[in-house]
Design an enzyme around this catalytic site. Structure first.
Site, short mmCIF file in Angstrom:
data_model
loop_
_atom_site.label_atom_id
_atom_site.label_comp_id
_atom_site.label_asym_id
_atom_site.label_seq_id
_atom_site.Cartn_x
_atom_site.Cartn_y
_atom_site.Cartn_z
N ASP A 82 -4.19 -8.10 -7.03
CA ASP A 82 -5.62 -8.35 -7.27
C ASP A 82 -5.90 -8.07 -8.75
O ASP A 82 -6.57 -7.10 -9.10
CB ASP A 82 -6.46 -7.44 -6.38
CG ASP A 82 -6.21 -7.72 -4.91
OD1 ASP A 82 -6.50 -8.83 -4.46
OD2 ASP A 82 -5.69 -6.83 -4.22
N MET A 110 2.83 -9.40 -0.67
CA MET A 110 2.33 -8.70 0.52
C MET A 110 0.81 -8.65 0.47
O MET A 110 0.21 -8.37 -0.57
CB MET A 110 2.91 -7.30 0.59
CG MET A 110 4.38 -7.35 0.89
SD MET A 110 4.98 -5.78 1.49
CE MET A 110 6.71 -6.18 1.61
N GLN A 158 -9.48 -7.77 -9.88
CA GLN A 158 -10.07 -6.52 -9.38
C GLN A 158 -9.64 -5.36 -10.31
O GLN A 158 -10.45 -4.48 -10.61
CB GLN A 158 -9.62 -6.27 -7.95
CG GLN A 158 -9.98 -4.90 -7.43
CD GLN A 158 -9.77 -4.76 -5.94
OE1 GLN A 158 -10.58 -5.21 -5.15
NE2 GLN A 158 -8.68 -4.14 -5.52
N SER A 164 -2.75 -7.95 3.35
CA SER A 164 -3.23 -7.67 4.71
C SER A 164 -3.53 -8.97 5.45
O SER A 164 -3.50 -9.02 6.67
CB SER A 164 -4.50 -6.83 4.64
OG SER A 164 -4.26 -5.66 3.91
N ARG A 165 -3.83 -10.02 4.69
CA ARG A 165 -4.19 -11.30 5.32
C ARG A 165 -2.99 -12.06 5.87
O ARG A 165 -3.16 -12.99 6.67
CB ARG A 165 -4.91 -12.19 4.31
CG ARG A 165 -6.27 -11.65 3.92
CD ARG A 165 -6.79 -12.37 2.69
NE ARG A 165 -7.93 -11.67 2.13
CZ ARG A 165 -9.20 -11.98 2.37
NH1 ARG A 165 -9.49 -13.00 3.13
NH2 ARG A 165 -10.17 -11.28 1.85
N HIS A 205 0.84 -1.21 0.00
CA HIS A 205 0.00 0.00 0.00
C HIS A 205 0.87 1.26 0.00
O HIS A 205 0.58 2.23 -0.69
CB HIS A 205 -0.87 0.06 1.27
CG HIS A 205 -1.88 -1.05 1.37
ND1 HIS A 205 -1.81 -2.02 2.34
CD2 HIS A 205 -2.99 -1.30 0.64
CE1 HIS A 205 -2.83 -2.85 2.20
NE2 HIS A 205 -3.56 -2.44 1.18
#
Ligand code: PAF
Length: 275
Positions: free
Chosen positions: A145, A179, A148, A181-182, A32
């Site tokens: 993603d 990388m 997405q 978040s999970r 991010h």
């Protein structure tokens, strides 16, 4: 760094600036932050949003377990020099439950769409709302993603948002794990085996480049996952970059992607490799 909780405050701020926008669900990591850096470089103002969007979770347990680390996230953004962040409540984002349904056709029936029904409807809804609320000139998304990215590209083109989309390379840990978040939900023991996912993509790439057919690559790698005691594979496919559909033969002159989704330690991880 300015922190806004309402649409009004956000728009008062963004109306007089050219904004590079990084929408997130928080639990921020270096991936991010690399998007924020890019947004800073290319725009007058960099702005993030942090919102764990309930409409994109088809599994309520996954939503409940999604990591929420707001204080640490704000610190990271501030340190990265982010100018502003929009942190709306569920009520601010959805004053009334949304009834609109977005249909992305084939794109939402394959890969992630097949395993997470309704997921891309939720992504389409929230990204549209965020774009209307923040009114950025550019928006930045990570290619981890990849589907997405394709969905948001469709959204922006079909609805003429007039926003420039910037898709950025996946950022990896030193051992190759993408990388996410999970990742923080993996036990130290399972975290050690997680790079198997990236290795499986590298293996697929090597096989394809040595002349093995896409179908054979898929079955070889599916067998490797089946033999691994820690993973439960959802899909491993060789697809065209253009439409994410499986391809009968590999042509090095045509952009191709290896895509994978697998469960490890109760955590669903995805990754891809663009060739
Ligand atoms: O990629 C994400 O973190 C989310 O899907 C997004 C784009 C912020 C929408 O909630």
């Amino acid at each position: 760094m300015k922190v806004f909780e309402t649409v009004i405050e956000t728009q008062n701020y963004t109306k007089s600036h050219s904004v590079g926008f990084v929408p997130t669900m928080g639990a921020l990591h270096e991936g991010h932050i690399s998007l924020i850096r890019r947004a800073k470089e290319e725009n007058e103002i960099s702005m993030a949003s942090i919102f764990v969007n309930p409409t994109q979770f088809n599994n309520p347990e996954d939503l409940a377990r999604y990591p929420r680390t707001l204080e640490a996230d704000l610190e990271r953004l501030e340190k990265a020099g982010c100018d502003a962040v929009f942190v709306p409540s569920v009520r601010e984002m959805y004053p009334a439950p949304a009834v609109l349904k977005m249909d992305f056709g084939r794109l939402e029936q394959i890969l992630e769409g097949a395993f997470r029904p309704g997921h891309f409807n939720g992504v389409g809804l929230v990204v549209s709302k965020l774009f209307h609320m923040v009114r950025p000139q550019r928006a930045y998304f990570g290619q981890k993603d990849i589907q997405q990215c394709a969905v948001i590209n469709r959204l922006v083109n079909d609805l003429s948002f007039g926003i420039e989309l910037v898709f950025c390379e996946t950022v990896r840990e030193a051992d190759g794990l993408a990388m996410s978040s999970r990742n923080v939900r993996l036990s130290p023991e399972k975290r050690r085996v997680a790079p198997f996912i990236y290795q499986s993509l590298l293996k697929g790439k090597a096989l394809l480049q040595s002349g093995v057919s896409p179908a054979e690559v898929e079955s070889t790698l599916a067998a490797a996952y089946a033999e691994h005691p820690d993973f439960r594979l959802e899909y491993y496919e060789v697809v065209a970059f253009s439409d994410l559909e499986r391809i009968p033969a590999y042509d090095p002159a045509v952009k191709t992607v290896l895509v994978v989704a697998a469960h490890l330690d109760g955590v669903r991880l995805i990754d891809n490799l663009i060739l």
